[in-house]
Design an enzyme around this catalytic site. Structure first.
Site, PDB file in Angstrom:
ATOM      1  N   THR A 128      76.103 -50.174  55.675  1.00 48.80           N
ATOM      2  CA  THR A 128      77.514 -50.441  55.945  1.00 48.80           C
ATOM      3  C   THR A 128      77.790 -51.834  56.499  1.00 48.80           C
ATOM      4  OG1 THR A 128      79.311 -49.831  57.463  1.00 48.80           O
ATOM      5  CG2 THR A 128      77.117 -49.223  58.148  1.00 48.80           C
ATOM      6  N   GLU A 130      79.628 -52.313  58.852  1.00 53.51           N
ATOM      7  CA  GLU A 130      79.689 -52.182  60.313  1.00 53.51           C
ATOM      8  C   GLU A 130      78.462 -52.827  60.972  1.00 53.51           C
ATOM      9  OE1 GLU A 130      82.150 -50.653  62.465  1.00 53.51           O
ATOM     10  OE2 GLU A 130      83.304 -50.971  60.650  1.00 53.51           O
ATOM     11  N   TYR A 152      77.762 -45.771  65.980  1.00 52.54           N
ATOM     12  CA  TYR A 152      77.591 -45.552  64.535  1.00 52.54           C
ATOM     13  C   TYR A 152      76.808 -46.707  63.913  1.00 52.54           C
ATOM     14  CZ  TYR A 152      79.003 -45.684  59.571  1.00 52.54           C
ATOM     15  OH  TYR A 152      79.014 -45.759  58.196  1.00 52.54           O
ATOM     16  N   LYS A 156      73.157 -46.815  62.113  1.00 54.55           N
ATOM     17  CA  LYS A 156      73.008 -47.277  60.723  1.00 54.55           C
ATOM     18  C   LYS A 156      72.040 -48.470  60.628  1.00 54.55           C
ATOM     19  CE  LYS A 156      75.707 -44.772  57.925  1.00 54.55           C
ATOM     20  NZ  LYS A 156      75.304 -44.248  56.605  1.00 54.55           N
TER      21      LYS A 156
HETATM   22  P1  NAP Z   1      82.317 -38.862  54.277  1.00 57.63           P
HETATM   23  O1  NAP Z   1      83.448 -38.590  53.325  1.00 57.63           O
HETATM   24  O2  NAP Z   1      82.553 -38.741  55.736  1.00 57.63           O
HETATM   25  O3  NAP Z   1      81.106 -37.897  53.864  1.00 57.63           O
HETATM   26  C1  NAP Z   1      79.996 -37.709  54.689  1.00 57.63           C
HETATM   27  C2  NAP Z   1      79.104 -36.658  54.080  1.00 57.63           C
HETATM   28  O4  NAP Z   1      77.953 -36.463  54.945  1.00 57.63           O
HETATM   29  C3  NAP Z   1      79.758 -35.280  53.945  1.00 57.63           C
HETATM   30  O5  NAP Z   1      79.340 -34.700  52.720  1.00 57.63           O
HETATM   31  C4  NAP Z   1      79.177 -34.505  55.114  1.00 57.63           C
HETATM   32  O6  NAP Z   1      79.137 -33.113  54.931  1.00 57.63           O
HETATM   33  C5  NAP Z   1      77.760 -35.060  55.124  1.00 57.63           C
HETATM   34  N1  NAP Z   1      77.047 -34.776  56.370  1.00 57.63           N
HETATM   35  C6  NAP Z   1      77.386 -35.157  57.627  1.00 57.63           C
HETATM   36  N2  NAP Z   1      76.494 -34.681  58.515  1.00 57.63           N
HETATM   37  C7  NAP Z   1      75.556 -34.003  57.799  1.00 57.63           C
HETATM   38  C8  NAP Z   1      74.383 -33.279  58.144  1.00 57.63           C
HETATM   39  N3  NAP Z   1      73.975 -33.151  59.414  1.00 57.63           N
HETATM   40  N4  NAP Z   1      73.665 -32.712  57.138  1.00 57.63           N
HETATM   41  C9  NAP Z   1      74.071 -32.792  55.855  1.00 57.63           C
HETATM   42  N5  NAP Z   1      75.179 -33.455  55.474  1.00 57.63           N
HETATM   43  C10 NAP Z   1      75.914 -34.045  56.432  1.00 57.63           C
HETATM   44  O7  NAP Z   1      81.717 -40.322  54.031  1.00 57.63           O
HETATM   45  P2  NAP Z   1      81.898 -41.306  52.773  1.00 57.63           P
HETATM   46  O8  NAP Z   1      83.099 -42.161  53.006  1.00 57.63           O
HETATM   47  O9  NAP Z   1      81.759 -40.545  51.517  1.00 57.63           O
HETATM   48  O10 NAP Z   1      80.650 -42.270  52.985  1.00 57.63           O
HETATM   49  C11 NAP Z   1      79.382 -41.950  52.416  1.00 57.63           C
HETATM   50  C12 NAP Z   1      78.300 -42.722  53.154  1.00 57.63           C
HETATM   51  O11 NAP Z   1      78.550 -44.117  53.068  1.00 57.63           O
HETATM   52  C13 NAP Z   1      78.186 -42.438  54.652  1.00 57.63           C
HETATM   53  O12 NAP Z   1      76.831 -42.516  54.991  1.00 57.63           O
HETATM   54  C14 NAP Z   1      78.965 -43.556  55.300  1.00 57.63           C
HETATM   55  O13 NAP Z   1      78.483 -43.778  56.609  1.00 57.63           O
HETATM   56  C15 NAP Z   1      78.630 -44.701  54.366  1.00 57.63           C
HETATM   57  N6  NAP Z   1      79.630 -45.755  54.238  1.00 57.63           N
HETATM   58  C16 NAP Z   1      80.917 -45.453  53.923  1.00 57.63           C
HETATM   59  C17 NAP Z   1      81.831 -46.474  53.755  1.00 57.63           C
HETATM   60  C18 NAP Z   1      83.265 -46.181  53.385  1.00 57.63           C
HETATM   61  O14 NAP Z   1      84.086 -47.101  53.533  1.00 57.63           O
HETATM   62  N7  NAP Z   1      83.593 -45.002  52.900  1.00 57.63           N
HETATM   63  C19 NAP Z   1      81.418 -47.807  53.883  1.00 57.63           C
HETATM   64  C20 NAP Z   1      80.082 -48.072  54.183  1.00 57.63           C
HETATM   65  C21 NAP Z   1      79.195 -47.038  54.333  1.00 57.63           C
HETATM   66  P3  NAP Z   1      80.386 -32.155  55.381  1.00 57.63           P
HETATM   67  O15 NAP Z   1      81.372 -32.223  54.253  1.00 57.63           O
HETATM   68  O16 NAP Z   1      79.721 -30.849  55.539  1.00 57.63           O
HETATM   69  O17 NAP Z   1      80.930 -32.737  56.658  1.00 57.63           O
HETATM   70  O1  G4F Z   2      89.528 -46.618  58.764  1.00 57.42           O
HETATM   71  P1  G4F Z   2      88.632 -46.839  59.906  1.00 57.42           P
HETATM   72  O2  G4F Z   2      88.414 -45.698  60.826  1.00 57.42           O
HETATM   73  O3  G4F Z   2      87.273 -47.371  59.286  1.00 57.42           O
HETATM   74  P2  G4F Z   2      86.036 -48.181  59.910  1.00 57.42           P
HETATM   75  O4  G4F Z   2      85.957 -48.057  61.378  1.00 57.42           O
HETATM   76  O5  G4F Z   2      86.125 -49.559  59.355  1.00 57.42           O
HETATM   77  O6  G4F Z   2      84.798 -47.406  59.289  1.00 57.42           O
HETATM   78  C1  G4F Z   2      84.751 -47.069  57.907  1.00 57.42           C
HETATM   79  O7  G4F Z   2      84.242 -48.156  57.173  1.00 57.42           O
HETATM   80  C2  G4F Z   2      82.888 -48.516  57.495  1.00 57.42           C
HETATM   81  C3  G4F Z   2      82.510 -49.720  56.623  1.00 57.42           C
HETATM   82  O8  G4F Z   2      82.881 -50.901  57.285  1.00 57.42           O
HETATM   83  C4  G4F Z   2      81.991 -47.323  57.231  1.00 57.42           C
HETATM   84  F1  G4F Z   2      80.697 -47.661  57.516  1.00 57.42           F
HETATM   85  C5  G4F Z   2      82.427 -46.145  58.068  1.00 57.42           C
HETATM   86  O9  G4F Z   2      81.628 -45.015  57.730  1.00 57.42           O
HETATM   87  C6  G4F Z   2      83.879 -45.824  57.760  1.00 57.42           C
HETATM   88  O10 G4F Z   2      83.976 -45.361  56.433  1.00 57.42           O
HETATM   89  O11 G4F Z   2      89.164 -48.070  60.787  1.00 57.42           O
HETATM   90  C7  G4F Z   2      89.425 -49.339  60.216  1.00 57.42           C
HETATM   91  C8  G4F Z   2      90.115 -50.222  61.259  1.00 57.42           C
HETATM   92  C9  G4F Z   2      89.413 -50.249  62.615  1.00 57.42           C
HETATM   93  O12 G4F Z   2      89.378 -51.572  63.117  1.00 57.42           O
HETATM   94  C10 G4F Z   2      90.311 -49.411  63.520  1.00 57.42           C
HETATM   95  O13 G4F Z   2      90.309 -49.812  64.880  1.00 57.42           O
HETATM   96  O14 G4F Z   2      91.419 -49.684  61.491  1.00 57.42           O
HETATM   97  C11 G4F Z   2      91.663 -49.675  62.877  1.00 57.42           C
HETATM   98  N1  G4F Z   2      92.664 -48.633  63.176  1.00 57.42           N
HETATM   99  C12 G4F Z   2      93.906 -48.885  63.671  1.00 57.42           C
HETATM  100  N2  G4F Z   2      94.558 -47.743  63.876  1.00 57.42           N
HETATM  101  C13 G4F Z   2      92.510 -47.308  63.044  1.00 57.42           C
HETATM  102  C14 G4F Z   2      93.705 -46.733  63.492  1.00 57.42           C
HETATM  103  N3  G4F Z   2      91.484 -46.559  62.584  1.00 57.42           N
HETATM  104  C15 G4F Z   2      91.652 -45.201  62.553  1.00 57.42           C
HETATM  105  N4  G4F Z   2      90.651 -44.427  62.055  1.00 57.42           N
HETATM  106  N5  G4F Z   2      92.802 -44.600  63.002  1.00 57.42           N
HETATM  107  C16 G4F Z   2      93.854 -45.322  63.485  1.00 57.42           C
HETATM  108  O15 G4F Z   2      94.881 -44.784  63.874  1.00 57.42           O
END
Ligand code: NAP
Ligand code: G4F
Length: 373
Positions: A128, A130, A152, A156
């Site tokens: 990520t 992050e 987090y 990671k």
């Molecule tokens: P998400 O929608 O939150 O999905 C997370 C998945 O992990 C869900 O299927 C969840 O299962 C599963 N999980 C959590 N804890 C577990 C456990 N103990 N055992 C088995 N499964 C478990 O996340 P996403 O947005 O698809 O992201 C996928 C991956 O990419 C994550 O690793 C996230 O950290 C990483 N990532 C995401 C972003 C982004 O912007 N979306 C960016 C960079 C990296 P349940 O449905 O049962 O909760």
């Molecule tokens: O949407 P966010 O919660 O995503 P964040 O923290 O960037 O994390 C996501 O992206 C990461 C990749 O960079 C992944 F690794 C991670 O698993 C996840 O998918 O927040 C984005 C930004 C932050 O700066 C937060 O402070 O939005 C700001 N924010 C402002 N108001 C908020 C809010 N975030 C959330 N969730 N809720 C609010 O009301």
């Protein structure tokens, strides 16, 4: 012979799109699900029952379940997407986050070694942006130093390094995709983009009065999740195991995302005040095209529809993410601009306008039939 993929996190946003993508490429897809008292399989419900899609119970915190499953499935490719993925939640549950997001990666690697698959099985790790955290340069690329800025991100970072270690120590084909934020109609509802698009739709249709947000100045490089899962696959098809930054190369503030989302919901905003006193005020309202909503907008000019709540501030916040996807573009032939920021916001709002309309009709129907009072 069809290739066999094992996806952890199959029920999540990325897991669901990746499953569709791999099934489309002719893979046999196996996914890990965990027991829950309510059904969280909404994103993959349409795939269940299809012949090449299989679900298995296991948990990232349970080594034995992972070892047994990897032995049973004998995957050619593992996509380790499972994580406690919410940054703010990681401040409240840091130990659980470390167990799943850090040690969980080690458990997958060891499950592959225990089953003697290290020469044949390729592993993708969901890393990520992050990791860059309190950023040391803008934009960020594969050589930018890491400065994780949440429990987090620290978890990671372990995942990133243990993947690199096993690649060097055991010559395993394991890689990290350093993905910047990617969103979609399937994004979890507490991440900022989806929280905004759902709220804009509900406010436009009169089922919510105000949206409370945290840091509006935060900058993110937002892409479309459907485009990003292709990259996960491309990384594992590359001739060498390497890490890649996946991003669009364009950044916007949370405020800009909100302004555009409300615009697509038929509400024009102006912003007034600073910090916790900042407000989003309605300056114009338009009627929605009938395909996105059957209702007239419920808001009026002068209404305050966005406010700031310190509840959504984080102890440390990452505020300047901008990725440089040059390597992925050059080496993988991936197009980072397939879906623009403007298209992403529009498609999410359109989806949520329809979702809210459906919710409204269901409720009206239930009320009419006397099912709920
Ligand atoms: P998400 O929608 O939150 O999905 C997370 C998945 O992990 C869900 O299927 C969840 O299962 C599963 N999980 C959590 N804890 C577990 C456990 N103990 N055992 C088995 N499964 C478990 O996340 P996403 O947005 O698809 O992201 C996928 C991956 O990419 C994550 O690793 C996230 O950290 C990483 N990532 C995401 C972003 C982004 O912007 N979306 C960016 C960079 C990296 P349940 O449905 O049962 O909760
Ligand atoms: O949407 P966010 O919660 O995503 P964040 O923290 O960037 O994390 C996501 O992206 C990461 C990749 O960079 C992944 F690794 C991670 O698993 C996840 O998918 O927040 C984005 C930004 C932050 O700066 C937060 O402070 O939005 C700001 N924010 C402002 N108001 C908020 C809010 N975030 C959330 N969730 N809720 C609010 O009301």
């Amino acid at each position: 012979m069809a290739k066999v993929a094992l996806i952890t996190g199959v029920t999540g946003q990325d897991g669901s799109y990746l499953s569709e993508f791999l099934l489309g490429k002719g893979y046999e897809v196996h996914g890990i699900i965990r027991r829950s008292s309510v059904d969280y399989r909404e994103r993959i419900a349409h795939l269940e029952g299809t012949p090449h899609f299989h679900l298995h119970y296991a948990d990232m915190g349970d080594s034995m379940s992972l070892v047994k499953l990897v032995g049973k499935v004998q995957p050619d490719e593992i996509y380790n997407l499972a994580a406690q993925s919410h940054v703010q939640v990681s401040f409240d549950a840091p130990e659980f986050t470390a167990d799943v997001d850090a040690v969980g990666v080690l458990r997958i690697l060891e499950a592959v070694r225990t089953n003697h698959l290290e020469k044949t099985c390729r592993i993708y790790q969901a890393s990520t942006s992050e990791l860059y955290g309190k950023v040391e340069e803008v934009p960020q690329n594969e050589n930018t130093p890491f400065h994780p800025y949440s429990p987090y991100a620290v978890a990671k970072l372990y995942g990133y390094w243990i993947i690199k270690e096993y690649r060097e120590a055991y010559n395993m084909f394991c890689c990290s995709g350093i993905l910047f934020n990617h969103e979609s109609e399937r994004r979890g509802e507490t991440f900022v983009t989806r929280k905004i698009t759902l709220a804009a739709a509900r406010i436009a249709q009169g089922t919510q009065e105000c949206l409370y947000l945290g840091n509006l100045d935060s900058l993110r490089d937002w892409g479309y999740a459907k485009d990003y899962v292709e990259c996960m696959w491309l990384i594992l098809q590359y001739d060498k195991p390497e890490d890649f930054v996946i991003a669009t190369g364009v950044q916007h503030t949370v405020r800009e995302f909100a302004t555009l989302a409300f615009h697509h919901a038929g509400i024009e905003l102006r912003w007034e005040g600073e910090g916790v006193d900042e407000k989003g005020i309605v300056v114009a309202v338009s009627h929605q095209p009938s395909e996105v909503s059957s209702q007239k907008s419920a808001v009026r000019i002068g209404d305050i529809v966005v406010r700031v709540s310190p509840d959504f501030y984080r102890p440390t916040d990452v505020v300047n993410l901008l990725g440089d996807p040059s390597k992925a573009k050059r080496e993988l032939g991936w197009n980072p601009q397939k879906t623009s920021f403007e298209q992403l916001v529009e498609l999410m709002v359109k989806h949520d306008m329809q979702k809210v309309t459906r919710e409204h009709f269901n409720l009206a129907e239930y009320l009419e039939k006397g099912i709920v009072k």
